[in-house]
Design a protein around this motif. Structure first.
Motif, PDB file in Angstrom:
ATOM      1  N   THR A 134       0.829  -1.210   0.000  1.00  0.00           N
ATOM      2  CA  THR A 134       0.000   0.000   0.000  1.00  0.00           C
ATOM      3  C   THR A 134       0.859   1.252   0.000  1.00  0.00           C
ATOM      4  N   ASP A 135       1.930   1.270   0.787  1.00  0.00           N
ATOM      5  CA  ASP A 135       2.814   2.437   0.804  1.00  0.00           C
ATOM      6  C   ASP A 135       3.438   2.676  -0.574  1.00  0.00           C
ATOM      7  N   LEU A 136       3.843   1.598  -1.242  1.00  0.00           N
ATOM      8  CA  LEU A 136       4.410   1.755  -2.579  1.00  0.00           C
ATOM      9  C   LEU A 136       3.366   2.248  -3.573  1.00  0.00           C
ATOM     10  N   LEU A 137       2.148   1.727  -3.472  1.00  0.00           N
ATOM     11  CA  LEU A 137       1.086   2.157  -4.384  1.00  0.00           C
ATOM     12  C   LEU A 137       0.760   3.634  -4.213  1.00  0.00           C
ATOM     13  N   LEU A 138       0.795   4.139  -2.988  1.00  0.00           N
ATOM     14  CA  LEU A 138       0.515   5.559  -2.759  1.00  0.00           C
ATOM     15  C   LEU A 138       1.487   6.440  -3.533  1.00  0.00           C
ATOM     16  N   GLY A 139       2.752   6.038  -3.594  1.00  0.00           N
ATOM     17  CA  GLY A 139       3.730   6.823  -4.342  1.00  0.00           C
ATOM     18  C   GLY A 139       3.683   6.583  -5.831  1.00  0.00           C
ATOM     19  N   LEU A 140       3.550   5.317  -6.237  1.00  0.00           N
ATOM     20  CA  LEU A 140       3.539   4.996  -7.663  1.00  0.00           C
ATOM     21  C   LEU A 140       2.311   5.555  -8.368  1.00  0.00           C
ATOM     22  N   LEU A 141       1.155   5.522  -7.720  1.00  0.00           N
ATOM     23  CA  LEU A 141      -0.055   6.057  -8.342  1.00  0.00           C
ATOM     24  C   LEU A 141       0.010   7.574  -8.469  1.00  0.00           C
ATOM     25  N   LYS A 142       0.688   8.229  -7.532  1.00  0.00           N
ATOM     26  CA  LYS A 142       0.867   9.683  -7.644  1.00  0.00           C
ATOM     27  C   LYS A 142       1.674  10.016  -8.888  1.00  0.00           C
ATOM     28  N   ASP A 143       2.703   9.207  -9.178  1.00  0.00           N
ATOM     29  CA  ASP A 143       3.485   9.422 -10.404  1.00  0.00           C
ATOM     30  C   ASP A 143       2.675   9.076 -11.645  1.00  0.00           C
ATOM     31  N   ALA A 144       1.864   8.003 -11.574  1.00  0.00           N
ATOM     32  CA  ALA A 144       1.072   7.602 -12.743  1.00  0.00           C
ATOM     33  C   ALA A 144       0.052   8.669 -13.118  1.00  0.00           C
ATOM     34  N   GLN A 145      -0.476   9.377 -12.137  1.00  0.00           N
ATOM     35  CA  GLN A 145      -1.480  10.405 -12.440  1.00  0.00           C
ATOM     36  C   GLN A 145      -0.882  11.595 -13.179  1.00  0.00           C
ATOM     37  N   ARG A 146       0.420  11.801 -13.088  1.00  0.00           N
ATOM     38  CA  ARG A 146       1.034  12.880 -13.858  1.00  0.00           C
ATOM     39  C   ARG A 146       0.942  12.605 -15.359  1.00  0.00           C
ATOM     40  N   GLN A 147       0.968  11.327 -15.742  1.00  0.00           N
ATOM     41  CA  GLN A 147       0.865  10.954 -17.153  1.00  0.00           C
ATOM     42  C   GLN A 147      -0.559  10.588 -17.544  1.00  0.00           C
ATOM     43  N   ARG A 148      -1.393  10.273 -16.531  1.00  0.00           N
ATOM     44  CA  ARG A 148      -2.805   9.959 -16.801  1.00  0.00           C
ATOM     45  C   ARG A 148      -3.686  10.837 -15.912  1.00  0.00           C
ATOM     46  N   PRO A 149      -3.933  12.091 -16.307  1.00  0.00           N
ATOM     47  CA  PRO A 149      -4.730  12.996 -15.470  1.00  0.00           C
ATOM     48  C   PRO A 149      -6.163  12.510 -15.248  1.00  0.00           C
ATOM     49  N   GLU A 150      -6.655  11.662 -16.155  1.00  0.00           N
ATOM     50  CA  GLU A 150      -8.038  11.184 -16.007  1.00  0.00           C
ATOM     51  C   GLU A 150      -8.182  10.090 -14.969  1.00  0.00           C
ATOM     52  N   LEU A 151      -7.072   9.516 -14.499  1.00  0.00           N
ATOM     53  CA  LEU A 151      -7.113   8.460 -13.495  1.00  0.00           C
ATOM     54  C   LEU A 151      -7.510   9.039 -12.138  1.00  0.00           C
ATOM     55  N   ARG A 152      -8.508   8.439 -11.488  1.00  0.00           N
ATOM     56  CA  ARG A 152      -8.958   8.886 -10.185  1.00  0.00           C
ATOM     57  C   ARG A 152      -8.388   7.974  -9.098  1.00  0.00           C
ATOM     58  N   LEU A 153      -7.932   8.581  -8.004  1.00  0.00           N
ATOM     59  CA  LEU A 153      -7.396   7.845  -6.868  1.00  0.00           C
ATOM     60  C   LEU A 153      -8.187   8.221  -5.620  1.00  0.00           C
ATOM     61  N   VAL A 154      -8.739   7.215  -4.945  1.00  0.00           N
ATOM     62  CA  VAL A 154      -9.496   7.409  -3.711  1.00  0.00           C
ATOM     63  C   VAL A 154      -8.789   6.619  -2.615  1.00  0.00           C
ATOM     64  N   VAL A 155      -8.435   7.286  -1.535  1.00  0.00           N
ATOM     65  CA  VAL A 155      -7.745   6.647  -0.413  1.00  0.00           C
ATOM     66  C   VAL A 155      -8.679   6.649   0.792  1.00  0.00           C
ATOM     67  N   LEU A 156      -8.940   5.459   1.332  1.00  0.00           N
ATOM     68  CA  LEU A 156      -9.795   5.311   2.509  1.00  0.00           C
ATOM     69  C   LEU A 156      -8.914   5.002   3.710  1.00  0.00           C
ATOM     70  N   THR A 157      -9.118   5.720   4.789  1.00  0.00           N
ATOM     71  CA  THR A 157      -8.272   5.531   5.952  1.00  0.00           C
ATOM     72  C   THR A 157      -9.002   5.933   7.214  1.00  0.00           C
ATOM     73  N   GLU A 158      -8.385   5.607   8.338  1.00  0.00           N
ATOM     74  CA  GLU A 158      -8.876   6.044   9.636  1.00  0.00           C
ATOM     75  C   GLU A 158      -8.212   7.371  10.003  1.00  0.00           C
ATOM     76  N   PRO A 159      -8.763   8.089  10.983  1.00  0.00           N
ATOM     77  CA  PRO A 159      -8.208   9.414  11.315  1.00  0.00           C
ATOM     78  C   PRO A 159      -6.733   9.397  11.709  1.00  0.00           C
ATOM     79  N   SER A 160      -6.205   8.266  12.163  1.00  0.00           N
ATOM     80  CA  SER A 160      -4.813   8.231  12.622  1.00  0.00           C
ATOM     81  C   SER A 160      -3.814   8.538  11.515  1.00  0.00           C
ATOM     82  N   LEU A 161      -4.166   8.297  10.251  1.00  0.00           N
ATOM     83  CA  LEU A 161      -3.232   8.511   9.134  1.00  0.00           C
ATOM     84  C   LEU A 161      -3.562   9.785   8.351  1.00  0.00           C
ATOM     85  N   GLU A 162      -4.539  10.540   8.810  1.00  0.00           N
ATOM     86  CA  GLU A 162      -4.979  11.712   8.054  1.00  0.00           C
ATOM     87  C   GLU A 162      -3.854  12.720   7.835  1.00  0.00           C
ATOM     88  N   GLU A 163      -3.119  13.039   8.868  1.00  0.00           N
ATOM     89  CA  GLU A 163      -2.070  14.057   8.756  1.00  0.00           C
ATOM     90  C   GLU A 163      -0.988  13.648   7.762  1.00  0.00           C
TER      91      GLU A 163
END
Length: 362
Positions: A134-163
């Motif tokens: 999951t940690d790797l996907l958070l970074g890799l998908l951020k890079d992928a969206q630079r080349q695919r602006p139409e790609l949507r990323l939704v992250v679901l989490t508990e309040p402990s990881l919000e910051e």
């Protein structure tokens, strides 16, 4: 009505306009089952022009369970419109529109297709688990969206990881899910000299004899203790339907979500016996009592032997709170359930050690 439904208008508004979206809420609020369905509605409104919807889970059993449950809620067939893909099982076809998989499976797909061109929406669920994948996907998908602006990323989490997620995605809008109410009350017990399993069984029987409404969820340390507890309860209380929950149950996990009413002369209450697997996943609305031994058996990297070894350790305060909220299911007209704990809160660490740290030994 699940608490997450209060956030639906804001979620769909931001999903149409922004490439990234953070959804923060407590466990049991309905994020894992409802958000993928809303993403499928969004993709359907575009005729799936940008691709399918994929939702990841840290645990394979959770992905299987969600696929079965969401397909039932949407009145669709598993293996057709809704499917799942696990490390050793693929139940998807080319026409599958909503796909559930483990985070390791999606990470493996990115090695051959870094831009994930077959997907239009990616949902990363249970991000607070902090697995390596999951940690790797958070970074890799951020890079992928630079080349695919139409790609949507939704992250679901508990309040402990919000910051932490806000620092990673400063431009992503935040959708908050209201907390569950009322919060369950908490009762502490001193450790029993008989051991964890006999003490947990005794607590279940005491709850059952009080004839309070609602099912019971028991948290133990390992699969061996789960098996011992299930066997003991089946021998001592025929009026209980005992359901184990661990990675080995497979499709039997769907029994947790089946509409269940006590048959005449049959079991009067369900008891779900599990371990750390249900800390964040597998919310069951009928559970109103939680028995938590406060310990877990986890694989930890040992730098001295350069290998992983299993160790018994106290759970963190965050885990204890997540388990307590499992008792938030309250039928109308009933008081909140009672949480039974055998571990003192002072023994708990402040937060959960990220599993990525456990693996790498940092």
């Amino acid at each position: 009505r699940l608490p997450v439904w209060a956030a639906r208008p804001a979620f769909l508004h931001h999903l149409r306009r922004r490439p990234r979206l953070l959804v923060v809420g407590p466990p049991g609020a309905g994020k894992s089952t409802q958000v993928p369905q809303w993403c499928a509605e969004y993709a359907l409104s575009l005729q799936f022009a940008h691709g399918q919807v994929v939702c990841t889970q840290p645990h394979s059993l959770a992905a299987l369970s969600l696929a079965l449950r969401v397909a039932d809620e949407m009145d669709l067939n598993v293996g057709h419109e809704v499917g799942y893909c696990l490390p050793y099982e693929d139940c998807c076809i080319s026409e599958t529109l909503l796909r559930f998989c483990s985070d390791e499976v999606l990470l493996r797909e990115m090695t051959s297709d870094p831009l994930l061109r077959q997907y239009g929406v990616v949902v990363l669920d249970e991000a607070q688990e902090r697995t390596v994948a999951t940690d790797l996907l958070l970074g890799l998908l951020k890079d992928a969206q630079r080349q695919r602006p139409e790609l949507r990323l939704v992250v679901l989490t508990e309040p402990s990881l919000e910051e932490s997620l806000r620092r990673l995605y400063p431009d992503a809008p935040l959708v908050r899910v209201p907390p569950l109410s009322p919060p369950p009350c908490l009762i502490y017990r001193e450790p029993s000299p008989q051991g964890r399993v006999p003490a947990a069984c005794q607590a279940v029987l005491e709850l059952h004899q009080q004839e309070q409404a609602g099912d019971v969820m028991v948290f133990l340390a390992s699969e061996q203790e789960i098996q011992e507890c299930c066997e003991a309860l089946r021998l001592t209380a025929a009026s209980l339907e005992v359901l184990p929950l661990h990675p080995g149950v497979g499709r039997q996990v769907q029994k947790l979500y089946e509409m269940w009413e006590p048959p005449a002369g049959g079991p009067m209450r369900r008891v779900i016996v599990t371990h750390w697997l249900a800390d964040a996943a597998f919310s069951v609305g009928t559970v109103r009592h939680v028995i938590d031994t406060g310990l877990e058996l986890r694989s930890v990297y040992n730098p001295q032997i350069r290998a992983e070894s299993q160790g018994l350790r106290p759970i963190s305060k965050k885990q204890a709170e997540a388990r307590r909220l499992r008792a938030a299911g309250s039928p109308p007209g009933e008081p909140p359930g009672a949480g039974w704990g055998q571990a003192s809160a002072g023994r708990c660490s402040r937060g959960t050690i990220p599993r990525s740290s456990l693996v790498t030994g940092r």
